[in-house]
Design an enzyme around this catalytic site. Sequence first.
Site, PDB file in Angstrom:
ATOM      1  N   LYS A 122      19.205  35.172  12.127  1.00 33.22           N
ATOM      2  CA  LYS A 122      18.072  34.728  12.653  1.00 33.22           C
ATOM      3  C   LYS A 122      18.142  34.923  14.150  1.00 33.22           C
ATOM      4  O   LYS A 122      16.889  34.922  14.847  1.00 33.22           O
ATOM      5  CB  LYS A 122      17.445  33.523  12.079  1.00 33.22           C
ATOM      6  CG  LYS A 122      18.104  32.124  12.576  1.00 33.22           C
ATOM      7  CD  LYS A 122      17.016  31.029  12.417  1.00 33.22           C
ATOM      8  CE  LYS A 122      17.740  29.769  12.571  1.00 33.22           C
ATOM      9  NZ  LYS A 122      16.918  28.547  12.406  1.00 33.22           N
ATOM     10  N   ASP A 123      19.056  34.904  14.859  1.00 29.14           N
ATOM     11  CA  ASP A 123      19.413  35.024  16.316  1.00 29.14           C
ATOM     12  C   ASP A 123      19.652  36.373  16.682  1.00 29.14           C
ATOM     13  O   ASP A 123      19.522  36.690  17.971  1.00 29.14           O
ATOM     14  CB  ASP A 123      20.446  34.122  16.669  1.00 29.14           C
ATOM     15  CG  ASP A 123      20.595  32.859  16.254  1.00 29.14           C
ATOM     16  OD1 ASP A 123      19.414  32.350  16.578  1.00 29.14           O
ATOM     17  OD2 ASP A 123      21.517  32.013  16.112  1.00 29.14           O
ATOM     18  N   ARG A 181       8.422  27.189  16.004  1.00 24.70           N
ATOM     19  CA  ARG A 181       8.016  27.327  14.431  1.00 24.70           C
ATOM     20  C   ARG A 181       8.079  26.000  13.677  1.00 24.70           C
ATOM     21  O   ARG A 181       6.820  25.729  13.037  1.00 24.70           O
ATOM     22  CB  ARG A 181       8.830  28.244  14.011  1.00 24.70           C
ATOM     23  CG  ARG A 181       8.756  28.284  12.401  1.00 24.70           C
ATOM     24  CD  ARG A 181       9.915  29.259  11.946  1.00 24.70           C
ATOM     25  NE  ARG A 181      11.364  28.693  12.148  1.00 24.70           N
ATOM     26  CZ  ARG A 181      11.641  27.834  11.111  1.00 24.70           C
ATOM     27  NH1 ARG A 181      11.163  27.321  10.200  1.00 24.70           N
ATOM     28  NH2 ARG A 181      13.028  27.177  11.544  1.00 24.70           N
ATOM     29  N   ARG A 182       8.864  25.192  13.676  1.00 30.67           N
ATOM     30  CA  ARG A 182       8.963  23.852  13.230  1.00 30.67           C
ATOM     31  C   ARG A 182       8.016  23.103  13.736  1.00 30.67           C
ATOM     32  O   ARG A 182       7.033  22.196  13.113  1.00 30.67           O
ATOM     33  CB  ARG A 182      10.394  23.368  13.307  1.00 30.67           C
ATOM     34  CG  ARG A 182      11.435  24.160  12.531  1.00 30.67           C
ATOM     35  CD  ARG A 182      13.068  23.506  12.754  1.00 30.67           C
ATOM     36  NE  ARG A 182      13.734  24.340  12.011  1.00 30.67           N
ATOM     37  CZ  ARG A 182      15.062  24.605  12.493  1.00 30.67           C
ATOM     38  NH1 ARG A 182      15.634  24.032  13.419  1.00 30.67           N
ATOM     39  NH2 ARG A 182      15.724  25.365  11.786  1.00 30.67           N
ATOM     40  N   ARG A 196      18.626  19.237  22.341  1.00 31.22           N
ATOM     41  CA  ARG A 196      19.610  20.471  22.515  1.00 31.22           C
ATOM     42  C   ARG A 196      21.036  20.112  21.939  1.00 31.22           C
ATOM     43  O   ARG A 196      21.314  19.030  21.717  1.00 31.22           O
ATOM     44  CB  ARG A 196      19.699  20.782  24.101  1.00 31.22           C
ATOM     45  CG  ARG A 196      18.461  20.915  24.909  1.00 31.22           C
ATOM     46  CD  ARG A 196      17.970  22.464  24.311  1.00 31.22           C
ATOM     47  NE  ARG A 196      16.613  22.512  24.859  1.00 31.22           N
ATOM     48  CZ  ARG A 196      16.314  22.935  26.262  1.00 31.22           C
ATOM     49  NH1 ARG A 196      17.296  23.049  27.065  1.00 31.22           N
ATOM     50  NH2 ARG A 196      15.098  23.323  26.629  1.00 31.22           N
ATOM     51  N   ARG A 245      23.529  16.583  18.208  1.00 31.74           N
ATOM     52  CA  ARG A 245      22.141  16.509  17.849  1.00 31.74           C
ATOM     53  C   ARG A 245      22.214  15.106  17.158  1.00 31.74           C
ATOM     54  O   ARG A 245      21.474  14.386  16.812  1.00 31.74           O
ATOM     55  CB  ARG A 245      21.454  17.481  16.909  1.00 31.74           C
ATOM     56  CG  ARG A 245      20.984  18.807  17.998  1.00 31.74           C
ATOM     57  CD  ARG A 245      20.381  19.824  17.556  1.00 31.74           C
ATOM     58  NE  ARG A 245      20.159  20.923  18.327  1.00 31.74           N
ATOM     59  CZ  ARG A 245      19.537  21.834  18.303  1.00 31.74           C
ATOM     60  NH1 ARG A 245      18.382  21.736  17.663  1.00 31.74           N
ATOM     61  NH2 ARG A 245      19.422  23.059  19.420  1.00 31.74           N
ATOM     62  N   CYS A 290      12.749  35.695  19.314  1.00 35.75           N
ATOM     63  CA  CYS A 290      13.166  34.824  18.351  1.00 35.75           C
ATOM     64  C   CYS A 290      12.559  33.402  18.527  1.00 35.75           C
ATOM     65  O   CYS A 290      12.841  32.538  17.596  1.00 35.75           O
ATOM     66  CB  CYS A 290      14.891  34.677  18.672  1.00 35.75           C
ATOM     67  SG  CYS A 290      15.374  33.912  20.315  1.00 35.75           S
TER      68      CYS A 290
HETATM   69  C1  DPM Z   1      16.443  30.411  16.262  1.00 35.60           C
HETATM   70  C2  DPM Z   1      15.851  28.882  16.030  1.00 35.60           C
HETATM   71  C3  DPM Z   1      16.720  28.018  15.960  1.00 35.60           C
HETATM   72  C4  DPM Z   1      17.892  28.491  16.093  1.00 35.60           C
HETATM   73  C5  DPM Z   1      14.142  28.982  16.177  1.00 35.60           C
HETATM   74  C6  DPM Z   1      13.711  28.713  14.666  1.00 35.60           C
HETATM   75  C7  DPM Z   1      16.316  26.530  16.007  1.00 35.60           C
HETATM   76  C8  DPM Z   1      16.340  26.059  17.324  1.00 35.60           C
HETATM   77  C9  DPM Z   1      16.331  24.469  17.169  1.00 35.60           C
HETATM   78  C10 DPM Z   1      15.843  31.792  16.415  1.00 35.60           C
HETATM   79  N1  DPM Z   1      17.875  29.934  16.252  1.00 35.60           N
HETATM   80  O1  DPM Z   1      14.477  28.520  13.609  1.00 35.60           O
HETATM   81  O2  DPM Z   1      12.513  28.304  14.764  1.00 35.60           O
HETATM   82  O3  DPM Z   1      15.864  23.749  16.294  1.00 35.60           O
HETATM   83  O4  DPM Z   1      16.364  23.770  18.356  1.00 35.60           O
HETATM   84  C11 DPM Z   1      20.038  28.611  14.851  1.00 35.60           C
HETATM   85  C12 DPM Z   1      20.558  27.731  13.843  1.00 35.60           C
HETATM   86  C13 DPM Z   1      21.367  28.566  12.832  1.00 35.60           C
HETATM   87  C14 DPM Z   1      21.281  29.823  13.517  1.00 35.60           C
HETATM   88  C15 DPM Z   1      20.639  26.297  13.568  1.00 35.60           C
HETATM   89  C16 DPM Z   1      19.285  25.751  13.237  1.00 35.60           C
HETATM   90  C17 DPM Z   1      21.795  28.235  11.513  1.00 35.60           C
HETATM   91  C18 DPM Z   1      21.156  28.448  10.295  1.00 35.60           C
HETATM   92  C19 DPM Z   1      21.219  30.027   9.969  1.00 35.60           C
HETATM   93  C20 DPM Z   1      19.338  28.123  16.077  1.00 35.60           C
HETATM   94  N2  DPM Z   1      20.581  29.748  14.649  1.00 35.60           N
HETATM   95  O5  DPM Z   1      18.013  26.592  12.760  1.00 35.60           O
HETATM   96  O6  DPM Z   1      19.148  24.622  12.691  1.00 35.60           O
HETATM   97  O7  DPM Z   1      22.248  30.614  10.187  1.00 35.60           O
HETATM   98  O8  DPM Z   1      20.267  30.688   9.827  1.00 35.60           O
END
Ligand code: DPM
Length: 330
Positions: A82-83, A133-134, A152, A158, A247
């Site tokens: 997702k990143d 998104r959330r 953050r 967190r 993203c």
């Molecule tokens: C991206 C988002 C977030 C990450 C945006 C989204 C969440 C950021 C936040 C694109 N990357 O999801 O709408 O909540 O502050 C990220 C996480 C993981 C990969 C952590 C998470 C782990 C899960 C995975 C951060 N990137 O989403 O809680 O591998 O899919």
Amino acid sequence: MSGTVCIGSRDSQLALVQTHWVQGELQRAHPETQFSVLEMKTQGDKILDVPLAKIGDKGLFTKELEAAMLDRRTDLAVHSLKDLPTILPEGLILGAITEREDPRDAVIIRQDLEAANLEQLPDGALVGTSSLRRLAQLKHHYGDRFRFKDIRGNLNTRLRKLDEGQYDAIVLAVAGLKRLGSEMASRISDILPPEISLHAVGQGALGIECRSGDEAILALLTSLNHPPTALRCRAERAMLRALEGGCQVPIGVYSEIKDDTTLSLQGVVASLDGQQLVRAHRSGPADDPEALGSAVADDLKAAGAQQILEAIFKLARSPEVIAPGALPAQ
Ligand code: DPM
């Protein structure tokens, strides 16, 4: 293949857990090859206090890893899919997509509260998330019942901020918590159903990037690829690409494979205040996931997604942007 293959990784706790898992799987499948790991920081790891919208979105957590592959300092890179931007730099491709962990979002309620889920929290409770998104989907579903605040840092940070009482609840990906072990996973209070929150494109899967045309590496990676996950994620990424979403956009998805031949994809686009929310849902042949992804994107655009996204992109370009910036929770 004999010799050494070097894997590039971000140096956060979650990134290293994921990379070492990939290293272990590759080593087991190819004992004659030596797999080493090169840790590095990305721009997104260095700038921790600036909203994402101000430091530019695409490739924030991937650029340095990609430069190392193009310079031949490394041979592949492990990312949370997702990143990884939907358009990769010239010369690089997605060599494999691993089997998906649970892609849904988890709610963690502060331990000293009685509530078991968001529903049971008192009005005005403070929910921590940096994901637009959330934020947008929760605002849409719960109206102004809750207050939201940016959060953050890595997962441990967190959880500490939650335990200290700075928030009443936080929202995180189930996948990241599970990968960090059962102690982290045991903190999950509730999992958000698709009616409330659709997950991010690629959430829960790992994307392995490598040089295009590097046949030896591509052959090694086939053992890691999980075809059903790859088909679902290709459809999701095609939808995101067609919506030109970076993203950090309020775009969510939910995909399924039915009877091995049919792929179904739901998409959602929401405004930051949750007031506008458009959905689309389609099924199509599993052997053309990109066509399904772009068809769902077209449906979303026809329902008004374009205007919602344009307003957000305009806000992101303005110097006064206050939108919460997402940084990987490690
Ligand atoms: C991206 C988002 C977030 C990450 C945006 C989204 C969440 C950021 C936040 C694109 N990357 O999801 O709408 O909540 O502050 C990220 C996480 C993981 C990969 C952590 C998470 C782990 C899960 C995975 C951060 N990137 O989403 O809680 O591998 O899919």
